[in-house]
Design a protein around this motif. Structure first.
Motif, PDB file in Angstrom:
ATOM      1  N   MET A   1     -47.231  44.479   3.198  1.00 46.56           N
ATOM      2  CA  MET A   1     -47.493  45.760   3.509  1.00 46.56           C
ATOM      3  C   MET A   1     -48.939  46.205   3.385  1.00 46.56           C
ATOM      4  O   MET A   1     -49.326  47.160   4.183  1.00 46.56           O
ATOM      5  N   ARG A   2     -49.702  45.588   2.496  1.00 47.53           N
ATOM      6  CA  ARG A   2     -51.088  45.978   2.307  1.00 47.53           C
ATOM      7  C   ARG A   2     -51.734  45.565   3.704  1.00 47.53           C
ATOM      8  O   ARG A   2     -52.905  46.355   3.845  1.00 47.53           O
ATOM      9  N   THR A 105     -37.510  46.121   7.421  1.00 50.46           N
ATOM     10  CA  THR A 105     -38.607  45.182   7.908  1.00 50.46           C
ATOM     11  C   THR A 105     -38.724  44.071   6.676  1.00 50.46           C
ATOM     12  O   THR A 105     -37.768  43.913   5.795  1.00 50.46           O
ATOM     13  N   ASP A 107     -41.260  43.168   4.889  1.00 48.75           N
ATOM     14  CA  ASP A 107     -42.457  42.837   3.975  1.00 48.75           C
ATOM     15  C   ASP A 107     -42.008  43.460   2.722  1.00 48.75           C
ATOM     16  O   ASP A 107     -40.957  43.411   2.398  1.00 48.75           O
ATOM     17  N   GLU A 108     -43.044  44.002   1.716  1.00 51.43           N
ATOM     18  CA  GLU A 108     -42.509  44.644   0.426  1.00 51.43           C
ATOM     19  C   GLU A 108     -41.791  45.675   0.268  1.00 51.43           C
ATOM     20  O   GLU A 108     -40.508  45.614  -0.375  1.00 51.43           O
ATOM     21  N   LEU A 109     -41.749  46.354   1.699  1.00 52.14           N
ATOM     22  CA  LEU A 109     -40.834  47.704   1.638  1.00 52.14           C
ATOM     23  C   LEU A 109     -39.308  47.322   1.853  1.00 52.14           C
ATOM     24  O   LEU A 109     -38.452  47.567   1.080  1.00 52.14           O
ATOM     25  N   LEU A 111     -38.265  43.986   1.005  1.00 49.67           N
ATOM     26  CA  LEU A 111     -37.693  43.435  -0.042  1.00 49.67           C
ATOM     27  C   LEU A 111     -37.402  44.375  -1.254  1.00 49.67           C
ATOM     28  O   LEU A 111     -36.448  44.259  -1.874  1.00 49.67           O
ATOM     29  N   LEU A 112     -38.066  45.514  -1.375  1.00 49.53           N
ATOM     30  CA  LEU A 112     -37.717  46.685  -2.432  1.00 49.53           C
ATOM     31  C   LEU A 112     -36.349  47.286  -2.102  1.00 49.53           C
ATOM     32  O   LEU A 112     -35.578  47.347  -2.665  1.00 49.53           O
ATOM     33  N   GLU A 114     -34.038  45.832  -0.158  1.00 45.59           N
ATOM     34  CA  GLU A 114     -32.858  44.808  -0.441  1.00 45.59           C
ATOM     35  C   GLU A 114     -32.581  44.684  -2.071  1.00 45.59           C
ATOM     36  O   GLU A 114     -31.475  44.736  -2.619  1.00 45.59           O
ATOM     37  N   ASN A 115     -33.568  44.768  -2.855  1.00 43.53           N
ATOM     38  CA  ASN A 115     -33.393  44.787  -4.245  1.00 43.53           C
ATOM     39  C   ASN A 115     -32.949  46.052  -4.908  1.00 43.53           C
ATOM     40  O   ASN A 115     -31.992  45.982  -5.748  1.00 43.53           O
TER      41      ASN A 115
END
Length: 359
Positions: A1-2, A105, A107-109, A111-112, A114-115
Motif C-alpha cells: 500500500m505504501r 486488493t 495489498d495491506e488493506l 490483508l487487513l 481478510e484478517n
C-alpha cells in the motif's frame, strides 16, 4: 500500500506540474500577447496580480492546491476502502453483529480486511459457544432439579409419615425407613455423578498419564465386576485378539469410565445373561468393546445416548436407577485421553467401542 501512496504522490506532482505549465503558458498568452476585446478585462486582472502579488507566490499557491487536488483524486479509492473497513469494524463491534468486508486488493488493506473477516467469524463462533454454554448450564440446572426432586420427595414423604407416628408396628417402620434409605442412595449416586460430570466436562485437574497395560487393566476390572455380574445373573467373557496393548492413560480416570460402561451393560443387558469385553488392535489404535446381549437401543436414540440426562429407556429409568450421566462421564473421560467412544446396536447385541492411540 505504501507504494500506492508513493505513486499517487509522484502522479500528483507530475499532474500539478503539467497544470502549472499549461496555466503559465495560458497566462502568458493572455497578458503578453495581443488580447482580444473579450479577454481584455482578464488580462488587466492578471497584470495586476502579477505586479502586486508576484508570479512566484501565485505559482507556489497554485502548485500546492493542484498537488492536493490531484493527490485527493489519486488516493480517493484507497481512502474510501479504508472508510469501508472502518464501518465494517464498527458494525462488527456493535452488539457482535456478523459482517464480512469485501477483499478487493492483495495489498495491506486486503490483508487487513481478510484478517478482520477471520476475527469476525471467530467472534461469532465465540458468541455462539457462549450462548450454547448458557443454554447448557440452564439445561443442566433443569435436569438436576428434575432428577433430584423425585427421590427427595419420596424421602421427605416417608420420613414425614414416620415422624407423624403413622406406623402401626416396627415391621412397617423398618419398611418405610428402608425405602427412604434406598431413595437417599439414589440421591447420593446422582450427586456423585453430577460432581464427576462437571469435573470432567470442565477439564478438572490435569491428567497425569502413564504407560498403561490396557489388557491387564481390563482383565482386573472384569474380575472386580464379577460380584455385580453374579447379582444380575450374568457372566463375562474376555475376547483378547492381541499380544499387547499399551496406551498413555490415567488409570483412576479410565477406571471410572469403564465402571460406568460395565454398569450400563449390566443394567440393560441382564436379559442376555452375558457381558463380553473385546480387546483388539486396529492400525495404530487400541480398541476396547464392552458388549451386552440385551434389548437393542433404538436407532433414533443412538446419536443421543452420550448426552447428559438422556435415557434410551425412559419408561425403565426409575427401575434401573440410572442417573443419565454415566455415559456422558465416560465420553468425557475417553476424550480427555484423546480417545473416541461410539455405540452400535442391533437385534443381537449392543457394543460400546472405545479407541485410543497406542503408546
Amino acid at each position: 500500500m505504501r507504494w500506492k501512496f508513493i505513486w499517487a504522490f509522484i502522479l500528483s506532482v507530475v499532474s500539478g506540474a503539467i497544470l502549472l505549465i499549461g496555466g503559465y503558458r495560458l497566462v502568458n498568452s493572455l497578458v503578453y500577447l495581443n488580447p482580444s476585446p473579450p479577454s481584455a478585462a482578464y488580462s488587466q486582472l492578471l497584470r495586476w496580480v502579477i505586479n502586486h502579488i508576484g508570479s512566484v507566490p501565485v505559482m507556489t499557491a497554485a502548485g500546492i492546491l493542484s498537488f492536493l487536488f490531484f493527490f485527493f483524486i489519486y488516493t480517493r479509492k484507497i481512502v474510501l476502502y479504508l472508510e469501508e473497513i472502518t464501518r465494517g469494524i464498527q458494525q462488527i463491534t456493535k452488539l457482535g453483529e456478523s459482517h464480512r468486508i469485501e477483499v478487493r486488493t492483495a495489498d495491506e488493506l486486503g490483508l487487513l480486511a481478510e484478517n478482520i473477516n477471520i476475527m469476525s467469524e471467530r467472534l461469532q463462533h465465540s458468541l455462539l459457544d457462549e450462548r450454547k454454554t448458557v443454554a447448557a448450564k440452564n439445561e443442566l440446572i433443569t435436569g438436576v432439579s428434575h432428577d433430584l426432586r423425585t427421590p427427595l420427595t419420596s424421602v421427605l414423604g416417608y420420613l414425614e409419615y414416620i415422624e407423624q407416628d403413622r406406623c402401626r408396628e416396627e415391621t412397617e417402620l423398618r419398611y418405610y425407613v428402608n425405602i427412604a434409605y434406598q431413595k437417599a442412595l439414589v440421591l447420593q449416586k446422582l450427586i456423585d455423578d453430577l460432581f464427576e460430570y462437571t469435573r470432567v466436562s470442565s477439564g478438572g485437574l490435569p491428567l497425569v498419564p502413564e504407560r498403561l497395560d490396557l489388557k491387564a487393566f481390563m482383565r482386573q476390572l472384569a474380575e472386580e465386576a464379577v460380584p455385580e455380574l453374579a447379582r444380575a445373573g450374568m457372566t463375562y467373557e474376555l475376547v483378547d485378539e492381541t499380544d499387547s496393548l499399551w496406551i498413555q492413560a490415567a488409570p483412576y480416570e479410565l477406571l471410572r469410565a469403564y465402571e460406568n460402561l460395565i454398569t450400563n451393560a449390566i443394567r440393560y443387558g441382564r436379559e442376555g445373561k452375558r457381558l463380553e469385553i473385546g480387546l483388539s488392535r486396529e492400525g495404530k489404535e487400541a480398541v476396547v468393546r464392552i458388549s451386552n446381549f440385551g434389548e437393542r437401543i433404538a436407532e433414533s436414540d443412538l446419536p443421543h445416548i452420550f448426552e447428559r440426562f438422556y435415557r434410551a429407556e425412559r419408561s425403565r429409568s426409575q427401575y434401573t436407577g440410572g442417573s443419565g450421566l454415566g455415559l456422558a462421564i465416560a465420553k468425557g473421560i475417553v476424550e480427555r485421553h484423546k480417545g473416541v467412544i461410539s455405540a452400535a446396536s442391533d437385534m443381537y447385541r449392543t457394543d460400546f467401542i472405545t479407541r485410543y492411540p497406542l503408546a
